[in-house]
Design an enzyme around this catalytic site. Structure first.
Site, PDB file in Angstrom:
ATOM      1  N   HIS A  21     -49.963  77.611 -16.787  1.00  0.00           N
ATOM      2  CA  HIS A  21     -49.284  76.383 -17.221  1.00  0.00           C
ATOM      3  C   HIS A  21     -49.714  76.073 -18.651  1.00  0.00           C
ATOM      4  O   HIS A  21     -50.479  76.825 -19.257  1.00  0.00           O
ATOM      5  CB  HIS A  21     -49.549  75.221 -16.260  1.00  0.00           C
ATOM      6  CG  HIS A  21     -50.989  74.870 -16.069  1.00  0.00           C
ATOM      7  ND1 HIS A  21     -51.795  74.419 -17.096  1.00  0.00           N
ATOM      8  CD2 HIS A  21     -51.785  74.903 -14.979  1.00  0.00           C
ATOM      9  CE1 HIS A  21     -53.003  74.183 -16.644  1.00  0.00           C
ATOM     10  NE2 HIS A  21     -53.036  74.484 -15.360  1.00  0.00           N
ATOM     11  N   HIS A  24     -53.433  76.321 -19.801  1.00  0.00           N
ATOM     12  CA  HIS A  24     -53.951  77.654 -20.152  1.00  0.00           C
ATOM     13  C   HIS A  24     -53.468  78.041 -21.540  1.00  0.00           C
ATOM     14  O   HIS A  24     -54.215  78.550 -22.367  1.00  0.00           O
ATOM     15  CB  HIS A  24     -53.442  78.708 -19.164  1.00  0.00           C
ATOM     16  CG  HIS A  24     -53.863  78.501 -17.738  1.00  0.00           C
ATOM     17  ND1 HIS A  24     -52.984  78.101 -16.764  1.00  0.00           N
ATOM     18  CD2 HIS A  24     -55.057  78.642 -17.125  1.00  0.00           C
ATOM     19  CE1 HIS A  24     -53.623  78.009 -15.600  1.00  0.00           C
ATOM     20  NE2 HIS A  24     -54.888  78.329 -15.793  1.00  0.00           N
ATOM     21  N   CYS A 130     -67.177  75.008   6.566  1.00  0.00           N
ATOM     22  CA  CYS A 130     -65.962  74.618   7.281  1.00  0.00           C
ATOM     23  C   CYS A 130     -65.375  75.835   7.971  1.00  0.00           C
ATOM     24  O   CYS A 130     -65.064  76.833   7.314  1.00  0.00           O
ATOM     25  CB  CYS A 130     -64.931  74.026   6.329  1.00  0.00           C
ATOM     26  SG  CYS A 130     -63.323  73.734   7.131  1.00  0.00           S
ATOM     27  N   CYS A 133     -61.774  76.575   6.722  1.00  0.00           N
ATOM     28  CA  CYS A 133     -61.684  77.210   5.398  1.00  0.00           C
ATOM     29  C   CYS A 133     -62.417  78.546   5.383  1.00  0.00           C
ATOM     30  O   CYS A 133     -62.232  79.347   4.478  1.00  0.00           O
ATOM     31  CB  CYS A 133     -62.310  76.318   4.328  1.00  0.00           C
ATOM     32  SG  CYS A 133     -61.499  74.723   4.120  1.00  0.00           S
ATOM     33  N   CYS A 155     -64.518  68.175   6.361  1.00  0.00           N
ATOM     34  CA  CYS A 155     -63.828  68.919   5.308  1.00  0.00           C
ATOM     35  C   CYS A 155     -62.634  68.104   4.806  1.00  0.00           C
ATOM     36  O   CYS A 155     -61.853  67.569   5.594  1.00  0.00           O
ATOM     37  CB  CYS A 155     -63.336  70.253   5.874  1.00  0.00           C
ATOM     38  SG  CYS A 155     -62.230  71.126   4.756  1.00  0.00           S
ATOM     39  N   HIS A 158     -59.362  70.001   6.088  1.00  0.00           N
ATOM     40  CA  HIS A 158     -59.081  70.063   7.510  1.00  0.00           C
ATOM     41  C   HIS A 158     -59.464  68.807   8.287  1.00  0.00           C
ATOM     42  O   HIS A 158     -59.096  68.656   9.448  1.00  0.00           O
ATOM     43  CB  HIS A 158     -59.808  71.265   8.135  1.00  0.00           C
ATOM     44  CG  HIS A 158     -59.301  72.583   7.624  1.00  0.00           C
ATOM     45  ND1 HIS A 158     -59.792  73.182   6.493  1.00  0.00           N
ATOM     46  CD2 HIS A 158     -58.315  73.392   8.091  1.00  0.00           C
ATOM     47  CE1 HIS A 158     -59.153  74.323   6.294  1.00  0.00           C
ATOM     48  NE2 HIS A 158     -58.239  74.477   7.237  1.00  0.00           N
ATOM     49  N   LYS A 305     -53.812  63.761 -15.553  1.00  0.00           N
ATOM     50  CA  LYS A 305     -54.111  65.153 -15.782  1.00  0.00           C
ATOM     51  C   LYS A 305     -53.012  65.980 -15.136  1.00  0.00           C
ATOM     52  O   LYS A 305     -52.618  65.736 -14.010  1.00  0.00           O
ATOM     53  CB  LYS A 305     -55.456  65.508 -15.163  1.00  0.00           C
ATOM     54  CG  LYS A 305     -55.878  66.929 -15.466  1.00  0.00           C
ATOM     55  CD  LYS A 305     -57.088  67.352 -14.651  1.00  0.00           C
ATOM     56  CE  LYS A 305     -57.398  68.818 -14.905  1.00  0.00           C
ATOM     57  NZ  LYS A 305     -58.407  69.346 -13.990  1.00  0.00           N
ATOM     58  N   LYS A 308     -50.558  71.050 -10.589  1.00  0.00           N
ATOM     59  CA  LYS A 308     -49.470  71.656  -9.837  1.00  0.00           C
ATOM     60  C   LYS A 308     -49.114  70.789  -8.645  1.00  0.00           C
ATOM     61  O   LYS A 308     -47.959  70.590  -8.322  1.00  0.00           O
ATOM     62  CB  LYS A 308     -49.900  73.047  -9.349  1.00  0.00           C
ATOM     63  CG  LYS A 308     -49.911  74.080 -10.435  1.00  0.00           C
ATOM     64  CD  LYS A 308     -50.680  75.317  -9.989  1.00  0.00           C
ATOM     65  CE  LYS A 308     -52.156  75.028  -9.880  1.00  0.00           C
ATOM     66  NZ  LYS A 308     -52.978  76.191  -9.614  1.00  0.00           N
TER      67      LYS A 308
END
Length: 525
Positions: A21, A24, A130, A133, A155, A158, A305, A308
Site C-alpha cells: 500500500h 510501503h 492461544c 491461533c 485472545c 478468539h 492511520k 487494510k
RNA sequence: GGCUGGGUAGCUCAGUUGGUGAGAGCGCACGACUCAUAAUCGUGAGGUCGCGGGUUCGAAUCCCGCUCCAGCUACCA
C-alpha cells in the site's frame, strides 16, 4: 560536503505476506529520493531493499494455499513486491531476500559468533498461548475477558482463555547493552531521528531492557540455529541482519567495509527494532552501529492511520494510474513533513498536482520553451547585459541549490523541495515582470529578449537537475527538450552540488517545444 | 493509569531563547497580462493562536488546572 564518501541507505524489508500500500511505497520513495540525491552528488551510494520471507505466518498462508513457503514467497515477490518498485520508479541497487543463501549462511555466522562470545543462552520462554491461533500471544493481542470470562486473559481474536505454556528458547543478552545504548543516544543525538522518535526510544530503554528470545521450535520455516537445528531463528533477529548480509558481512569484508554503516529509513512502528535491538545486536558482534535510524511518520487517511481492515489502504497504482509516478513521489515528499505523520486525501493530491506540478513547474517549462521556439527559432538565446533582475534570479538559484542540499543532508526532504520551488516561483514572476512577448515586438529590445529567455532557460536547467531525484521522468523529458545531453552529459550525471552554478547551458543550443510535463486532469476526484 | 507530542485563518501547516499591528501555500474575491497546460503576476477578505487561571511593562510563545486528538508503555514487518 561529503562528496565521494559512502552513503548506504536501506528501507525495511517487506514482509511478503502484506499487500503493498502507499505506506510501503512512501518509505521506498523517501529512501530512493535520498539515494538519488546522494548518488548524483558524487557519494558512493547504495540503496538496499528486499523482502522478509520467514516466519510462521508465511508458512501458514503458504500451506493454506497448497504450496511451499518458498513457492509462496517467490510468487509474492514476483507479483507484488518487485512490481511495486517499478510502479514508483525506485532505483534500488540491490534487493535481498531472507531466503537467499548469502543471507541465511551469514545469519548463522553472526549467531555463532554471538553464541561463542557468550551473548546467547538457553532459557525458558513462558507466555500465554492461544490454541486457536496456535501461537504465543503478544501483550497487544491479549484482552481481559467479559461475561463468564471476566478477569481472565483471553485472545483478542478468539476471545478464548489463554494457556500459560513454556518453551525452551535461546535468548540474546540484550539487557547487557542498556547502558551502552543510552550512552549512544546521549553522545550521538542524531543517531535516532527525528527528535520525537529519539525521545520515545530513550524512554523505552530507560525503563529497562529484558533479554530477547531469538529462537522458535514450534515450526521450522526459518534459519536453523547453527548449534541446535531443532530451533529456527526468530524472524526479527533474522530480518534485521539483512542490512549487513546484503553488503557482504561474513564473506566479503572489502565490500562490507565499503558500505557499512548504513542509514536506516523505517516507519515509526518498527523504530524500536532498529534503534534498540539492532544496535545491541551489532554491539554484541563488535560491529559499528548504524549511522542514522530515521523513523518517519504514518500516512493518515481521514485522520486515521491507514489500514487494510478499515478499508483505508490504498494501492500505489491507484494513484500512479491517474497521476503518474512522478506525481506520487513529489506529492508525498512535498506534502508530508518527513518524520511527522501526514494526512493524505485525494483532494489534496489533486490540488497540489495542479497548482504545483501542472501550473507551477510544468507550465513554466512549457512557456519558456515555447518562447524559445517562437522567438529564437528553437535555440537557447544568447544573453546580453545583465540587470538586477537577472542577478536576483542567479541568487535565488544558487541559494536554493545550497539550501536544498543542506536539507537533504539532514533528511528534511520536504524542506529541500520548498527551497527548490523558490526557483519556480521566482522564474514565473520574472517572466511576467520582464514581458518577453512585449520585447519580441520590437527589434530594439531583441538583445534584452535574449537575456530574459536565456535566464529563464538556464533556470530550467537548474530545476531539471535539482528535481531529478524526485521526479525523474519529467525532468528527463525536460532535459531532452533542452537538448542538454550533448553539451552537458546525461541528466543522471549532473552533479547536484554544482546545480546552482550559473551559466552551464551554452547559448545556441537547439531546444524543442515541450509536451505538457504534467497535463491537467479534468475529471479527477 | 504513566510518559511523549500536538490542538494557530475554510483546508494543510510555519511560528528561534516571550516584544514593531499573528505568517505561508492552497481555496476564495477583485485587478493586470496573454508567452504558456483557461496557465502566470498583483491586491484583498478571513483567525476568540483548544478552554480557564497565573507570572510579566508585554505571551501563540513561560507556569498551573482542564479538555480533545495521536503515539509509546517489548517480541505486531
Amino acid at each position: 560536503m561529503s562528496s565521494g564518501s559512502s552513503f548506504f541507505i536501506t528501507t525495511p524489508i517487506f514482509y511478503v505476506n502484506d499487500v503493498p500500500h502507499i505506506g510501503h511505497a512512501y518509505t521506498e520513495v523517501a529512501a530512493d529520493v535520498l539515494a538519488r540525491w546522494h548518488r548524483q552528488s558524487g557519494d558512493d551510494t547504495w540503496l538496499l531493499t528486499g523482502t522478509d520471507e520467514h516466519g510462521q505466518k508465511i508458512l501458514r498462508t503458504a500451506t493454506a494455499n497448497g504450496v511451499t513457503p518458498q513457492e509462496w514467497s517467490d510468487k509474492l515477490v514476483r507479483e507484488a513486491w518487485l512490481p511495486l518498485l517499478e510502479t514508483i520508479d525506485v532505483a534500488n541497487d540491490d534487493f535481498i531476500r531472507t531466503t537467499e543463501e548469502r543471507h541465511e549462511k551469514n545469519v548463522q555466522k553472526f549467531l555463532q559468533k554471538l553464541y561463542d562470545a557468550g551473548h546467547i543462552y538457553a532459557g525458558e520462554f513462558e507466555a500465554l498461548y492461544c490454541v486457536g491461533c496456535e501461537e504465543f500471544k503478544p501483550e497487544s493481542e491479549i484482552v481481559t475477558g467479559t461475561g463468564e470470562l471476566v478477569g481472565v486473559k483471553v485472545c483478542a481474536i478468539h476471545s478464548k482463555p489463554l494457556e500459560l505454556l513454556q518453551e525452551k528458547n535461546y535468548f540474546f543478552r540484550m539487557s547487557d547493552f542498556q547502558e551502552r545504548l543510552l550512552t549512544l543516544y546521549e553522545t550521538r543525538p542524531d543517531f535516532v531521528q527525528p527528535p520525537s522518535a529519539r525521545n520515545e526510544v530513550i524512554a523505552f530503554v530507560q525503563q529497562g531492557l529484558k533479554d530477547l528470545s531469538i529462537s522458535r521450535s514450534s515450526f521450522d520455516w526459518g534459519i536453523p540455529i547453527p548449534w541446535d537445528n531443532t530451533h529456527v531463528t526468530y524472524v526479527w533477529f533474522d530480518a534485521l541482519l539483512n542490512y549487513v548480509t546484503a553488503v557482504g558481512y561474513g564473506e566479503n569484508e572489502e565490500e562490507f567495509h565499503r558500505r557499512w554503516p548504513a542509514n536506516h529509513i523505517v516507519g515509526k512502528d518498527i523504530l524500536r527494532f532498529h534503534a534498540v535491538i539492532w544496535p545491541a545486536m551489532l554491539m554484541a558482534a563488535e560491529i559499528e552501529v548504524p549511522r542514522h535510524v530515521f523513523g518517519h511518520g504514518w500516512l493518515l487517511v481521514g485522520g486515521e492511520k491507514m489500514s487494510k481492515s478499515k478499508l483505508t489502504g490504498i494501492a500505489p497504482s491507484e494513484i500512479t494510474d491517474t497521476f503518474g509516478s512522478d506525481a506520487f513521489r513529489y506529492y508525498f515528499m512535498r506534502a508530508v513533513s518527513f518524520g511527522q505523520d501526514g494526512s493524505f486525501s485525494w483532494e489534496d493530491l489533486n490540488a497540489r498536482y495542479h497548482a504545483e506540478l501542472a501550473n507551477g513547474f510544468g507550465n513554466l517549462a512549457s512557456r519558456v520553451l515555447a518562447m524559445n521556439s517562437r522567438y529564437y527559432d528553437g535555440t537557447t538565446p544568447k544573453p546580453g547585459e545583465i540587470t538586477d533582475a537577472e542577478r536576483e534570479i542567479h541568487a535565488v538559484v544558487a541559494a536554493a541549490a545550497t539550501e536544498a542540499d543542506a536539507s537533504v543532508e539532514a533528511f528534511h526532504v520536504h524542506e529541500a523541495l520548498a527551497h527548490i520551488w523558490t526557483i519556480v516561483d521566482a522564474l514565473n514572476g520574472y517572466i511576467t515582470d520582464q514581458e518577453p512577448w512585449v520585447l519580441a515586438k520590437n527589434d530594439d529590445t531583441r538583445e534584452r529578449l535574449g537575456t530574459v529567455l536565456y535566464t529563464a532557460t538556464e533556470g530550467l536547467r537548474a530545476l531539471a537537475v535539482l528535481l531529478s531525484p524526485v521526479i525523474p521522468l519529467a525532468t528527463e523529458k525536460l532535459w531532452a527538450a533542452l537538448n542538454a545531453e550533448p553539451v552537458l552529459g546525461s541528466l543522471a550525471s549532473q552533479n547536484l552540488r554544482a546545480a546552482g552554478v550559473w551559466g552551464q547551458l551554452p547559448p545556441g543550443t537547439p531546444v524543442s517545444v515541450l509536451e505538457a510535463l504534467f497535463p491537467r486532469i479534468e475529471s479527477a476526484e
